[in-house]
Scaffold this active site. Structure first.
Site, PDB file in Angstrom:
ATOM      1  N   GLU A 214       0.287  -4.532   6.060  1.00 56.93           N
ATOM      2  CA  GLU A 214       0.280  -3.069   5.915  1.00 56.93           C
ATOM      3  C   GLU A 214       0.665  -2.356   7.215  1.00 56.93           C
ATOM      4  O   GLU A 214      -0.142  -1.624   7.798  1.00 56.93           O
ATOM      5  CB  GLU A 214      -1.091  -2.589   5.434  1.00 56.93           C
ATOM      6  CG  GLU A 214      -1.434  -3.049   4.033  1.00 56.93           C
ATOM      7  CD  GLU A 214      -2.731  -2.450   3.509  1.00 56.93           C
ATOM      8  OE1 GLU A 214      -3.543  -1.968   4.309  1.00 56.93           O
ATOM      9  OE2 GLU A 214      -2.923  -2.490   2.278  1.00 56.93           O
TER      10      GLU A 214
ATOM     11  N   GLU B 247      -2.003  -7.147  -3.262  1.00 57.90           N
ATOM     12  CA  GLU B 247      -3.463  -6.981  -3.199  1.00 57.90           C
ATOM     13  C   GLU B 247      -3.918  -5.945  -4.213  1.00 57.90           C
ATOM     14  O   GLU B 247      -3.322  -4.878  -4.317  1.00 57.90           O
ATOM     15  CB  GLU B 247      -3.892  -6.413  -1.831  1.00 57.90           C
ATOM     16  CG  GLU B 247      -3.829  -7.322  -0.669  1.00 57.90           C
ATOM     17  CD  GLU B 247      -4.311  -6.600   0.602  1.00 57.90           C
ATOM     18  OE1 GLU B 247      -5.071  -5.626   0.511  1.00 57.90           O
ATOM     19  OE2 GLU B 247      -3.881  -7.012   1.681  1.00 57.90           O
TER      20      GLU B 247
HETATM   21  C1  GAL Z   1      -6.069  -3.632   2.411  1.00 60.22           C
HETATM   22  C2  GAL Z   1      -5.966  -4.657   3.525  1.00 60.22           C
HETATM   23  C3  GAL Z   1      -6.879  -5.831   3.279  1.00 60.22           C
HETATM   24  C4  GAL Z   1      -8.260  -5.348   2.908  1.00 60.22           C
HETATM   25  C5  GAL Z   1      -8.160  -4.444   1.706  1.00 60.22           C
HETATM   26  C6  GAL Z   1      -9.490  -3.939   1.216  1.00 60.22           C
HETATM   27  O1  GAL Z   1      -5.561  -2.417   2.817  1.00 60.22           O
HETATM   28  O2  GAL Z   1      -4.633  -5.109   3.617  1.00 60.22           O
HETATM   29  O3  GAL Z   1      -6.917  -6.618   4.425  1.00 60.22           O
HETATM   30  O4  GAL Z   1      -8.809  -4.659   3.974  1.00 60.22           O
HETATM   31  O5  GAL Z   1      -7.376  -3.334   2.051  1.00 60.22           O
HETATM   32  O6  GAL Z   1      -9.316  -3.018   0.173  1.00 60.22           O
END
Ligand code: GAL
Length: 744
Positions: A209, A364
């Site tokens: 990110e 994710e």
């Molecule tokens: C994302 C991040 C992850 C984790 C996740 C939690 O933005 O890439 O490492 O923190 O959020 O929602």
């Protein structure tokens, strides 16, 4: 963080250090071999020297599939090796076929400078492969070890008020710092050299990110170089930034500094160029990382996980460097109705899908709740399946989670995971995840098929930055909300909608919506003209055609370069208090046969038709009776100008009418597109290849719904579809039908 819809992370600031500090610090000096103490020595060079003993027991891409995976952090469990074996057992039960490894593993891989520890990763990669699980291997630049920041303070970011951050959190690094680039390149290269031939390696996950900015001296110098290259002379820069205003004229490049709340905040051209520069630096850093891994693995795909419509980084600029676009999304279920949240999520997916116009990866999402939000809401039963299938419906070729297993401590210990602190698989979250994995297993043939937008919404980072940064015409511009309103209205007609930036090809769309096209880049007006000329239907709104790329107002009357095309001159723009409302009243005779009165708010323009016809008028205040909606015939197409922020019901009716108009026009490539009648709560998206189309239906409502569907096979249940489907609340269906015009 501005610019995120409810589906995104509205409540989390990505540009400041997160509070609560999750420190990786020093890892235990253990290696994975049965928990015995490691014997690696300082200076031991393993990177690049290990030829894997494993033979590829399966090809890297074993057939078409929608990947099902999770971020996996074995480095947090190095002293409990039995966890790995247990994880492997449960991953197979959950139908996990892919994991993302190493996202924040720098300290575990290089606990001291030049002291490399790859053995644990070797073992994890090997065991995953032996169990049929592929790996998306991350470069670890998203968070760095404490030793690194201590030894090289230049790697730490300087904030806009010119304070250097302390070591802590993640993404706290300067993209310009030669030292950080060098150290990142070194570890990336070692990873790439070591695992280049590893049969588990599926793709590279570059950093994590990317976001944020740094205002250190190195960045200031780089910014000046960027400006020198762009403008060539200070004279041109002064002109572009309109520096005669408030005596801002620069006479030496050294005087130019990045925006700061302690310094310059009033020059909008400067603010825009700074944002562009931040993207350029981010991309340069990312390209350096990509170069490092591609040097060893030219044929392995690279991606970086983006955050949907995240406003800080101009993602369309990053996209050409990536083989696959990927994204993270955490829809805030429960913050509004499921349908509303889903519409916002759909928008985010479409933003990322349209970066490359090919399938993307959902890198994710959470299997249950998020921990960084105001409220950590669980997904009710069934929502996980509906939410994840929605991503696939919008073009995702993977569903991956943050995270496989909850950490015991630190910043994200309460964040949702497939395996919770109980450590076993007998949970609702696990069951629903496993069920989804099974469903994805039945959708393998969908992988690689495309979502082709039948309509498009223009959504451009420069335009967003310029609108948000502009002083006036009102504080809250409602740009993000407005774009989503237009998107929703088009989606409610059952259309696939592309979300594209200024400059992307337009000819295939039946309708192009360009709400609040404040900033018009060079060449855009001509591109829009060419689109309409060939039969396209374009919708423009108030607050369009106002400035050029430097935020300089067009002279000679708004909407500037769009004036001829729109056939109207905008004399004034009124903005309304929240309690004020306007009205839009259809003309008794209008070309699209709309009849009624609708509300408007926030923006009302006083416009004069030049070549356009009036279709509706304002119904309140002193502008009562003046045009609110006009149409301008332009060769084979037409341009619609909406002079007020209309309620969504009006947008739906209007787009419905425009679509019927488009359906009658035989458009060269797009073919006839028509409205697909759907119950209000049902979302439809279509993926296609040359032979089949896959209709994804999701019922976001609370009641059972019956929908008309094409004849074919419902893939998740494996039964025939004879033209009708019954969807229970949160029910989903994927119908495979032959590709014929009749079906679409
Ligand atoms: C994302 C991040 C992850 C984790 C996740 C939690 O933005 O890439 O490492 O923190 O959020 O929602």
């Amino acid at each position: 963080m501005a610019g995120r819809g409810p589906a995104g992370k509205t409540n989390r600031s990505m540009n400041t250090l997160e509070t609560g500090r999750a420190e990786i610090g020093h890892v235990p000096v253990r290696i994975w071999n049965g928990g015995r103490k490691g014997t690696a020595m300082k200076g031991m060079e393993l990177g690049g020297k290990r030829a894997t003993q494993l033979q590829a027991t399966q090809p890297r891409t074993a057939g078409k599939k929608i990947m099902h995976g999770a971020d996996y952090y074995p480095e947090q469990w190095l002293d409990t090796p039995e966890i790995l074996e247990e994880d492997l057992r449960m991953m197979k039960l959950a139908h996990i076929d892919t994991v993302t490894l190493g996202v924040f593993a720098w300290a575990a891989l290089e606990p001291e400078e030049g002291f490399w520890r790859f053995e644990w990763l070797d073992r994890v990669m090997d065991r995953l492969h032996e169990n049929g699980i592929q790996v998306i291997l991350a470069t670890p630049s998203g968070a760095r070890p404490a030793w690194l920041a201590k030894a090289y303070p230049e790697v730490l970011r300087v904030t806009q008020d010119r304070q250097r951050n302390l070591y802590g959190m993640r993404m706290n690094h300067c993209y310009t710092s030669p030292r950080y680039r060098e150290l990142t390149k070194r570890i990336d290269s070692k990873l790439a050299a070591r695992y280049a031939k590893h049969p588990a390696l599926k793709a590279w996950h570059i950093s994590n990110e990317y976001h944020g900015e740094c205002h250190c001296g190195l960045c200031q110098e780089a910014f000046r170089r960027f400006l020198q290259e762009k403008y060539g002379s200070l004279e041109k820069l002064n002109q572009a930034w309109w520096t005669a205003f408030w005596s801002k004229i620069y006479t030496d490049w050294e005087q130019v500094e990045s925006p700061s709340s302690r310094g310059e905040m009033a020059v909008q051209g400067l603010a825009l160029d700074w944002k562009r520069f931040v993207t350029v630096q981010t991309k340069a850093f990312m390209d350096m990382e990509i170069g490092a891994v591609k040097a060893y693995t030219p044929d392995i795909s690279v991606t970086t996980n983006m955050i949907g419509s995240f406003i800080e980084v101009d993602y369309p600029r990053l996209a050409p460097s990536l083989d696959v676009a990927s994204m993270d999304l955490y829809p805030q279920w429960g913050s509004a109705s499921c349908r509303e949240v889903a519409m916002d999520a759909g928008f985010e997916y479409d933003v990322i899908r349209c970066l490359k116009m090919t399938p993307f990866w959902l890198m994710e999402t959470t299997p249950s709740m998020t921990s960084w939000t105001e409220v950590g809401k669980l997904k009710e039963p069934g929502l996980h399946r509906a939410g994840c299938l929605q991503a696939v419906a919008h073009g995702a070729d993977s569903v991956q989670y943050f995270q496989w297993r909850k950490s015991r401590g630190a910043f994200e210990k309460f964040h949702g995971a497939i395996i919770g602190h109980s450590g076993h698989e007998h949970t609702r979250v696990f069951r629903e995840t496993a069920q989804l994995g099974e469903i994805l297993g039945k959708l393998g043939e969908v992988a690689g098929t495309r979502c082709r937008g039948e309509a498009a919404v223009l959504y451009d980072w420069s335009n967003r930055w310029a609108i948000e940064g502009s002083m006036g015409p009102r504080k809250n511009k409602y740009y993000e909300e407005t774009v989503r309103e237009h998107y929703r209205a088009l989606r409610s007609l059952g259309l696939n909608v592309d979300v594209i930036e200024e400059g992307q090809p337009l000819e295939d769309y039946a309708i192009v919506a360009a709400p609040m096209l404040y900033l018009v880049k060079v060449g855009l007006a001509e591109a829009l003209e060419a689109y309409v000329e060939k039969g396209g239907i374009l919708l423009l709104t108030y607050f369009s055609g106002i400035v050029d790329e430097n935020d300089l107002c067009f002279q000679g009357g708004f909407p500037g370069p769009l004036r001829k095309l729109a056939g109207v001159w905008v004399e004034e723009l009124d903005t309304l208090y929240p309690e004020e409302q306007g009205r839009i009243v259809s003309m008794p005779e209008n070309s699209i046969k709309i009849h009624g009165i609708w509300t408007s708010r926030d923006y009302i323009e006083v416009i004069h038709p030049e070549t356009a016809a009036v279709e509706a008028v304002h119904g309140t205040s002193w502008y009562q009776g003046m045009p609110a909606l006009t149409s301008n015939k332009w060769e084979a197409g037409s341009v619609w100008y909406l002079a007020a922020r209309a309620e969504e019901a009006f947008l739906k009716i209007l787009y419905g009418k425009l679509l019927s108009m488009a359906a009658k026009r035989k458009k060269a490539q797009a073919g006839p597109v028509r409205q697909r009648k759907l119950p209000e709560e049902v979302e439809l998206s279509i993926r296609r290849d040359g032979t089949y189309q896959y209709f994804f239906y999701i019922n976001w409502g609370r009641r059972e719904c019956t929908v008309k569907a094409p004849e074919g096979v419902e893939l998740t249940g494996g039964h025939e579809c004879r033209g009708e489907l019954v969807l229970e609340p949160l029910g989903t269906a994927v119908v495979k039908a032959a590709y014929t015009e009749r079906c679409s």
